[in-house]
Write an enzyme that holds these catalytic residues in place. Sequence first.
Site, PDB file in Angstrom:
ATOM      1  N   HIS A  76       7.992 -17.783 -26.867  1.00 44.04           N
ATOM      2  CA  HIS A  76       6.752 -18.497 -27.197  1.00 44.04           C
ATOM      3  C   HIS A  76       7.000 -19.457 -28.349  1.00 44.04           C
ATOM      4  O   HIS A  76       7.515 -19.058 -29.386  1.00 44.04           O
ATOM      5  CB  HIS A  76       5.648 -17.504 -27.585  1.00 44.04           C
ATOM      6  CG  HIS A  76       4.962 -16.885 -26.404  1.00 44.04           C
ATOM      7  ND1 HIS A  76       3.777 -16.216 -26.489  1.00 44.04           N
ATOM      8  CD2 HIS A  76       5.306 -16.870 -25.090  1.00 44.04           C
ATOM      9  CE1 HIS A  76       3.417 -15.812 -25.286  1.00 44.04           C
ATOM     10  NE2 HIS A  76       4.332 -16.177 -24.428  1.00 44.04           N
ATOM     11  N   LYS A 300       4.505  -7.959 -37.646  1.00 41.48           N
ATOM     12  CA  LYS A 300       5.704  -7.775 -38.478  1.00 41.48           C
ATOM     13  C   LYS A 300       6.329  -6.377 -38.467  1.00 41.48           C
ATOM     14  O   LYS A 300       7.496  -6.223 -38.834  1.00 41.48           O
ATOM     15  CB  LYS A 300       5.358  -8.107 -39.947  1.00 41.48           C
ATOM     16  CG  LYS A 300       5.130  -9.577 -40.198  1.00 41.48           C
ATOM     17  CD  LYS A 300       6.415 -10.362 -40.059  1.00 41.48           C
ATOM     18  CE  LYS A 300       6.190 -11.843 -40.054  1.00 41.48           C
ATOM     19  NZ  LYS A 300       7.122 -12.581 -39.217  1.00 41.48           N
ATOM     20  N   TYR A 387       5.550 -16.500 -39.486  1.00 40.64           N
ATOM     21  CA  TYR A 387       5.361 -15.799 -38.217  1.00 40.64           C
ATOM     22  C   TYR A 387       6.687 -15.653 -37.474  1.00 40.64           C
ATOM     23  O   TYR A 387       6.986 -14.601 -36.911  1.00 40.64           O
ATOM     24  CB  TYR A 387       4.331 -16.542 -37.360  1.00 40.64           C
ATOM     25  CG  TYR A 387       3.782 -15.724 -36.211  1.00 40.64           C
ATOM     26  CD1 TYR A 387       2.538 -15.104 -36.298  1.00 40.64           C
ATOM     27  CD2 TYR A 387       4.504 -15.574 -35.023  1.00 40.64           C
ATOM     28  CE1 TYR A 387       2.030 -14.343 -35.248  1.00 40.64           C
ATOM     29  CE2 TYR A 387       4.012 -14.816 -33.978  1.00 40.64           C
ATOM     30  CZ  TYR A 387       2.774 -14.202 -34.091  1.00 40.64           C
ATOM     31  OH  TYR A 387       2.289 -13.456 -33.053  1.00 40.64           O
TER      32      TYR A 387
HETATM   33  P1  RFL Z   1       8.034   4.673 -35.310  1.00 38.79           P
HETATM   34  O1  RFL Z   1       8.073   3.774 -34.134  1.00 38.79           O
HETATM   35  O2  RFL Z   1       6.715   5.217 -35.744  1.00 38.79           O
HETATM   36  O3  RFL Z   1       9.034   5.864 -35.005  1.00 38.79           O
HETATM   37  C1  RFL Z   1       9.097   7.023 -35.804  1.00 38.79           C
HETATM   38  C2  RFL Z   1       9.568   8.166 -34.931  1.00 38.79           C
HETATM   39  O4  RFL Z   1       9.755   9.330 -35.739  1.00 38.79           O
HETATM   40  C3  RFL Z   1       9.293  10.449 -35.023  1.00 38.79           C
HETATM   41  N1  RFL Z   1       9.025  11.547 -35.950  1.00 38.79           N
HETATM   42  C4  RFL Z   1       9.845  12.615 -36.138  1.00 38.79           C
HETATM   43  N2  RFL Z   1      11.005  12.967 -35.561  1.00 38.79           N
HETATM   44  C5  RFL Z   1      11.582  14.141 -35.959  1.00 38.79           C
HETATM   45  N3  RFL Z   1      11.030  14.986 -36.889  1.00 38.79           N
HETATM   46  C6  RFL Z   1       9.854  14.658 -37.489  1.00 38.79           C
HETATM   47  N4  RFL Z   1       9.309  15.479 -38.388  1.00 38.79           N
HETATM   48  C7  RFL Z   1       9.214  13.430 -37.123  1.00 38.79           C
HETATM   49  N5  RFL Z   1       8.063  12.816 -37.496  1.00 38.79           N
HETATM   50  C8  RFL Z   1       7.962  11.687 -36.786  1.00 38.79           C
HETATM   51  C9  RFL Z   1       8.075   9.919 -34.290  1.00 38.79           C
HETATM   52  O5  RFL Z   1       7.703  10.731 -33.177  1.00 38.79           O
HETATM   53  C10 RFL Z   1       8.558   8.544 -33.873  1.00 38.79           C
HETATM   54  O6  RFL Z   1       9.181   8.559 -32.609  1.00 38.79           O
HETATM   55  O7  RFL Z   1       8.653   4.005 -36.599  1.00 38.79           O
HETATM   56  P2  RFL Z   1       9.783   2.825 -36.781  1.00 38.79           P
HETATM   57  O8  RFL Z   1      11.011   3.145 -36.009  1.00 38.79           O
HETATM   58  O9  RFL Z   1       9.853   2.603 -38.231  1.00 38.79           O
HETATM   59  O10 RFL Z   1       9.138   1.551 -36.065  1.00 38.79           O
HETATM   60  C11 RFL Z   1       8.013   0.908 -36.598  1.00 38.79           C
HETATM   61  C12 RFL Z   1       7.190   0.263 -35.477  1.00 38.79           C
HETATM   62  O11 RFL Z   1       6.930   1.224 -34.468  1.00 38.79           O
HETATM   63  C13 RFL Z   1       5.858  -0.320 -36.000  1.00 38.79           C
HETATM   64  O12 RFL Z   1       6.036  -0.930 -37.259  1.00 38.79           O
HETATM   65  C14 RFL Z   1       5.289  -1.390 -35.042  1.00 38.79           C
HETATM   66  O13 RFL Z   1       4.920  -0.841 -33.809  1.00 38.79           O
HETATM   67  C15 RFL Z   1       4.074  -2.075 -35.675  1.00 38.79           C
HETATM   68  N6  RFL Z   1       3.389  -3.007 -34.770  1.00 38.79           N
HETATM   69  C16 RFL Z   1       3.882  -4.280 -34.536  1.00 38.79           C
HETATM   70  N7  RFL Z   1       5.043  -4.675 -35.097  1.00 38.79           N
HETATM   71  C17 RFL Z   1       5.569  -5.909 -34.790  1.00 38.79           C
HETATM   72  O14 RFL Z   1       6.619  -6.240 -35.335  1.00 38.79           O
HETATM   73  N8  RFL Z   1       4.965  -6.784 -33.927  1.00 38.79           N
HETATM   74  C18 RFL Z   1       3.802  -6.456 -33.312  1.00 38.79           C
HETATM   75  O15 RFL Z   1       3.332  -7.228 -32.486  1.00 38.79           O
HETATM   76  C19 RFL Z   1       3.193  -5.189 -33.635  1.00 38.79           C
HETATM   77  N9  RFL Z   1       2.049  -4.798 -33.051  1.00 38.79           N
HETATM   78  C20 RFL Z   1       2.229  -2.603 -34.127  1.00 38.79           C
HETATM   79  C21 RFL Z   1       1.560  -3.542 -33.282  1.00 38.79           C
HETATM   80  C22 RFL Z   1       1.719  -1.320 -34.289  1.00 38.79           C
HETATM   81  C23 RFL Z   1       0.565  -0.968 -33.642  1.00 38.79           C
HETATM   82  N10 RFL Z   1       0.131   0.365 -33.812  1.00 38.79           N
HETATM   83  C24 RFL Z   1      -0.222   1.209 -32.748  1.00 38.79           C
HETATM   84  C25 RFL Z   1       0.343   1.005 -35.091  1.00 38.79           C
HETATM   85  C26 RFL Z   1       0.386  -3.195 -32.634  1.00 38.79           C
HETATM   86  C27 RFL Z   1      -0.128  -1.922 -32.835  1.00 38.79           C
HETATM   87  C28 RFL Z   1      -1.433  -1.625 -32.141  1.00 38.79           C
HETATM   88  C1  PHB Z   2       1.004  -7.107 -29.281  1.00 39.45           C
HETATM   89  O1  PHB Z   2       0.843  -5.876 -29.233  1.00 39.45           O
HETATM   90  O2  PHB Z   2       1.363  -7.756 -28.281  1.00 39.45           O
HETATM   91  C2  PHB Z   2       0.726  -7.794 -30.547  1.00 39.45           C
HETATM   92  C3  PHB Z   2       0.203  -7.093 -31.615  1.00 39.45           C
HETATM   93  C4  PHB Z   2      -0.050  -7.755 -32.810  1.00 39.45           C
HETATM   94  C5  PHB Z   2       0.210  -9.104 -32.926  1.00 39.45           C
HETATM   95  C6  PHB Z   2       0.748  -9.815 -31.869  1.00 39.45           C
HETATM   96  C7  PHB Z   2       1.010  -9.144 -30.672  1.00 39.45           C
HETATM   97  O3  PHB Z   2      -0.068  -9.770 -34.088  1.00 39.45           O
END
Ligand code: RFL
Ligand code: PHB
Length: 400
Positions: A76, A300, A387
């Site tokens: 994109h 992020k 971004y």
């Molecule tokens: P994770 O993915 O939370 O993984 C942590 C893992 O640790 C496990 N765990 C354990 N394992 C063993 N023993 C224990 N005691 C444990 N406790 C926990 C968990 O089960 C899990 O599998 O952390 P990590 O690797 O640091 O990754 C971070 C990302 O997942 C997170 O920052 C992103 O998803 C945030 N985020 C976004 N980030 C982006 O860069 N671009 C995006 O577009 C974006 N959109 C989002 C998002 C996060 C969202 N939510 C649901 C919080 C959109 C949403 C809606």
């Molecule tokens: C996505 O889940 O696709 C997503 C989430 C947050 C953003 C952009 C994309 O800011």
Amino acid sequence: MRADMRTQVGIVGAGPAGLLLSHLLAQRGIDSVLVEIRSREYCEARQRAGVLEAGSVALLRQAGLASRLNQEGIEHGGIYLQFAGERRHVDFRELAGRTVTVYPQTEVVKDVIARRLADGGAVEFGVTGTEVAGLDTDRPVLGFTDAHGQRHELACDAIAGCDGFHGICRPAFPAGYLTVREREYPYAWLGILADVPPSTDELIYSRHPRGFALHSLRGPVTSRLYLQVSHDEKIDEWTDERIWDELDRRFELPGWTLQHGPVLDKNITPMRSFVATPMSYGRLFLAGDAAHIVPPTGAKGLNLALADVAVLAPALDRLLRGDGSLVDAYSKTCLDRVWRSTHFSWWMTTMLHRTSAADDMEAELQLAQLRYITSSRAAATSLAENYTGYPDLAARTHLT
Ligand code: RFL
Ligand code: PHB
């Protein structure tokens, strides 16, 4: 704890941070054991991020993990900002000379798990009772009970806490050691995954008097959409019909239609900014959401998690060869990027979300800022640079 097994690096958590770290270490000939409380299926299905910065794409390519990303990732060159009845394009290619790639976190996780298992990596899903001890010694211990009920105490040279915001590693730091900076927002995101082709070629971030909405995607036939809702909203109160109706209103534009489809998944995510420093204590190193959380408006979180482990892998490599200089600098090296992303995510969030219907001052300030970004090349370039991300990621993994 008594140690009965041995590995060089114990890794807690099979999210993007823990998985990529185990792969980057393996490429350097360093063995690790990764433990995860959830099942493989759960980790691969958890709906989260969708956008990779240019530097994250370069990092995954350099790590040899990008064959599917190269085929299926959708590049994109910008985003749309919608406000006051208009939809305006911010052109990242032209302004920052960089793009982002839509490639879901679920797919990144699947790709790295498949590669670790193909390479014979030790990944234990479904563990319980994860514990860390001996952090201020040079032989910390990672304890866990495996999926068959067998208890293990693993003697390590270092432990990486990649266990997300609710994990056990950050709480294992001594009381009073961490400085925490935190902000909670009075709203949340209701996210849906919908079985319908996206109605847009690039993401739409819409500021609307009824609240923020985001149109993203998961591929050519699957849409991902979000609605700002109140922080204590109940998901049961949102029927599919009510969700589509609210999305229609917040994206409304003459001559444009939002295509509806079956809702495959529905959840509510709270919004928080959180940074814990320093990111290490003794031989325990935090990475990703375990150390910092950003609200998702800046896309992020996933990128920061990947960036942390791109710094941590070469630093641990050096440590294992007797030189602690890079691990000593680990926290500081990561935190410049963490704070830049924390600021950008806060800025995007406060510019686009409605705080209270009564706050006319806030509404006018948001609109003034949005008009400025869409009319000043300097302001738009700042958004585009932030971004698309900060370009030195891939270079960092070459630190020796
Ligand atoms: P994770 O993915 O939370 O993984 C942590 C893992 O640790 C496990 N765990 C354990 N394992 C063993 N023993 C224990 N005691 C444990 N406790 C926990 C968990 O089960 C899990 O599998 O952390 P990590 O690797 O640091 O990754 C971070 C990302 O997942 C997170 O920052 C992103 O998803 C945030 N985020 C976004 N980030 C982006 O860069 N671009 C995006 O577009 C974006 N959109 C989002 C998002 C996060 C969202 N939510 C649901 C919080 C959109 C949403 C809606
Ligand atoms: C996505 O889940 O696709 C997503 C989430 C947050 C953003 C952009 C994309 O800011």
